[in-house]
Design a protein around this motif. Sequence first.
Motif, PDB file in Angstrom:
ATOM      1  N   LYS A  42       0.904  -1.343  -0.173  1.00 51.93           N
ATOM      2  CA  LYS A  42       0.107  -0.058   0.144  1.00 51.93           C
ATOM      3  C   LYS A  42       0.891   1.171  -0.097  1.00 51.93           C
ATOM      4  O   LYS A  42       0.615   2.109  -0.696  1.00 51.93           O
ATOM      5  CB  LYS A  42      -1.064   0.037   1.263  1.00 51.93           C
ATOM      6  CG  LYS A  42      -2.152  -0.927   0.973  1.00 51.93           C
ATOM      7  CD  LYS A  42      -2.912  -1.072   2.462  1.00 51.93           C
ATOM      8  CE  LYS A  42      -4.206  -1.996   2.365  1.00 51.93           C
ATOM      9  NZ  LYS A  42      -4.801  -2.059   3.661  1.00 51.93           N
ATOM     10  N   GLN A  43       1.910   1.286   0.914  1.00 48.32           N
ATOM     11  CA  GLN A  43       2.830   2.122   0.992  1.00 48.32           C
ATOM     12  C   GLN A  43       3.447   2.495  -0.440  1.00 48.32           C
ATOM     13  O   GLN A  43       3.673   3.864  -0.818  1.00 48.32           O
ATOM     14  CB  GLN A  43       3.948   2.214   1.894  1.00 48.32           C
ATOM     15  CG  GLN A  43       3.292   2.287   3.372  1.00 48.32           C
ATOM     16  CD  GLN A  43       4.213   1.927   4.424  1.00 48.32           C
ATOM     17  OE1 GLN A  43       5.398   1.553   4.176  1.00 48.32           O
ATOM     18  NE2 GLN A  43       3.822   2.335   5.737  1.00 48.32           N
ATOM     19  N   HIS A  44       3.958   1.620  -1.203  1.00 47.70           N
ATOM     20  CA  HIS A  44       4.493   1.546  -2.387  1.00 47.70           C
ATOM     21  C   HIS A  44       3.437   2.171  -3.523  1.00 47.70           C
ATOM     22  O   HIS A  44       4.035   3.305  -4.248  1.00 47.70           O
ATOM     23  CB  HIS A  44       4.717   0.241  -2.917  1.00 47.70           C
ATOM     24  CG  HIS A  44       5.341   0.023  -4.274  1.00 47.70           C
ATOM     25  ND1 HIS A  44       6.599   0.583  -4.557  1.00 47.70           N
ATOM     26  CD2 HIS A  44       4.948  -0.508  -5.505  1.00 47.70           C
ATOM     27  CE1 HIS A  44       6.881   0.233  -6.045  1.00 47.70           C
ATOM     28  NE2 HIS A  44       5.729  -0.105  -6.310  1.00 47.70           N
ATOM     29  N   PHE A  45       2.308   1.930  -3.471  1.00 50.46           N
ATOM     30  CA  PHE A  45       1.372   2.490  -4.427  1.00 50.46           C
ATOM     31  C   PHE A  45       1.065   3.985  -4.099  1.00 50.46           C
ATOM     32  O   PHE A  45       1.091   4.716  -4.886  1.00 50.46           O
ATOM     33  CB  PHE A  45      -0.158   1.654  -4.334  1.00 50.46           C
ATOM     34  CG  PHE A  45      -0.028   0.586  -5.535  1.00 50.46           C
ATOM     35  CD1 PHE A  45      -0.291   0.654  -6.915  1.00 50.46           C
ATOM     36  CD2 PHE A  45       0.158  -0.780  -5.141  1.00 50.46           C
ATOM     37  CE1 PHE A  45      -0.450  -0.368  -7.514  1.00 50.46           C
ATOM     38  CE2 PHE A  45       0.230  -1.846  -5.999  1.00 50.46           C
ATOM     39  CZ  PHE A  45      -0.306  -1.565  -7.066  1.00 50.46           C
ATOM     40  N   ASP A  46       1.053   3.976  -2.790  1.00 50.25           N
ATOM     41  CA  ASP A  46       1.052   5.685  -2.241  1.00 50.25           C
ATOM     42  C   ASP A  46       1.889   6.574  -2.568  1.00 50.25           C
ATOM     43  O   ASP A  46       1.926   7.644  -2.906  1.00 50.25           O
ATOM     44  CB  ASP A  46       0.600   5.649  -0.784  1.00 50.25           C
ATOM     45  CG  ASP A  46      -0.812   5.107  -0.463  1.00 50.25           C
ATOM     46  OD1 ASP A  46      -1.676   4.941  -1.144  1.00 50.25           O
ATOM     47  OD2 ASP A  46      -0.858   4.966   0.756  1.00 50.25           O
ATOM     48  N   LEU A  48       3.887   6.596  -5.287  1.00 48.36           N
ATOM     49  CA  LEU A  48       3.934   6.702  -6.764  1.00 48.36           C
ATOM     50  C   LEU A  48       2.587   7.366  -7.317  1.00 48.36           C
ATOM     51  O   LEU A  48       1.558   7.472  -6.667  1.00 48.36           O
ATOM     52  CB  LEU A  48       4.036   5.401  -7.577  1.00 48.36           C
ATOM     53  CG  LEU A  48       5.417   4.652  -7.186  1.00 48.36           C
ATOM     54  CD1 LEU A  48       5.303   3.094  -7.527  1.00 48.36           C
ATOM     55  CD2 LEU A  48       6.654   5.407  -8.271  1.00 48.36           C
ATOM     56  N   PRO A  49       2.735   7.975  -8.631  1.00 49.98           N
ATOM     57  CA  PRO A  49       1.460   8.707  -8.945  1.00 49.98           C
ATOM     58  C   PRO A  49       0.318   7.607  -9.361  1.00 49.98           C
ATOM     59  O   PRO A  49       0.743   6.484  -9.637  1.00 49.98           O
ATOM     60  CB  PRO A  49       2.029   9.251 -10.298  1.00 49.98           C
ATOM     61  CG  PRO A  49       3.306   8.602 -10.742  1.00 49.98           C
ATOM     62  CD  PRO A  49       3.983   8.120  -9.321  1.00 49.98           C
ATOM     63  N   THR A  50      -0.839   8.008  -9.665  1.00 47.11           N
ATOM     64  CA  THR A  50      -1.896   7.333 -10.054  1.00 47.11           C
ATOM     65  C   THR A  50      -1.470   6.604 -11.328  1.00 47.11           C
ATOM     66  O   THR A  50      -1.886   5.504 -11.641  1.00 47.11           O
ATOM     67  CB  THR A  50      -3.137   7.912 -10.297  1.00 47.11           C
ATOM     68  OG1 THR A  50      -3.306   8.677  -8.933  1.00 47.11           O
ATOM     69  CG2 THR A  50      -4.334   7.044 -10.667  1.00 47.11           C
TER      70      THR A  50
END
Length: 148
Positions: A42-46, A48-50
């Motif tokens: 989740k932190q990885h996705f957060d 980075l940009p959408t």
Amino acid sequence: MSWASSTLRSQTKKDICALYVEHLVARGGLDVESPGFIEGIKQHFDSLPTRYALDVNVDNLDVLSHKRLLDEARADTSVVSFSIRPVAFIVQGRDEYDERGMSLPVPAFGSSPNLQADLGLNIREAHVFNTHDGFSLDVFVVDRAKDS
């Protein structure tokens, strides 16, 4: 960017992250129950940009590789972190071509164009994503130059 647009983009990223976690659980063979595993994704996705979430393939393990590369880069900023993953090896028919073609995506962090040239690779696609903490995830899809 409007508040509504920002909220929609954030929700989209969260949805894709959740879908990726679902795929990891269904895939098996990974210790998704280990402390911090899912939170780390989740932190990885957060970070980075959408656009990253919209571009990533949730059916493979590339996200884990990308996360590992960024984690390595954050742990030691004095080194370049990179990974190479062959996807397909294509031998073209002798009737059409007299040469072999090779397709390799090269996920790379902090890659240099000189490295690509030194290896005799042609960059077919480049995807660059900046993290919120100042790192860059560069993903290249390359193939081997014909005269290499």
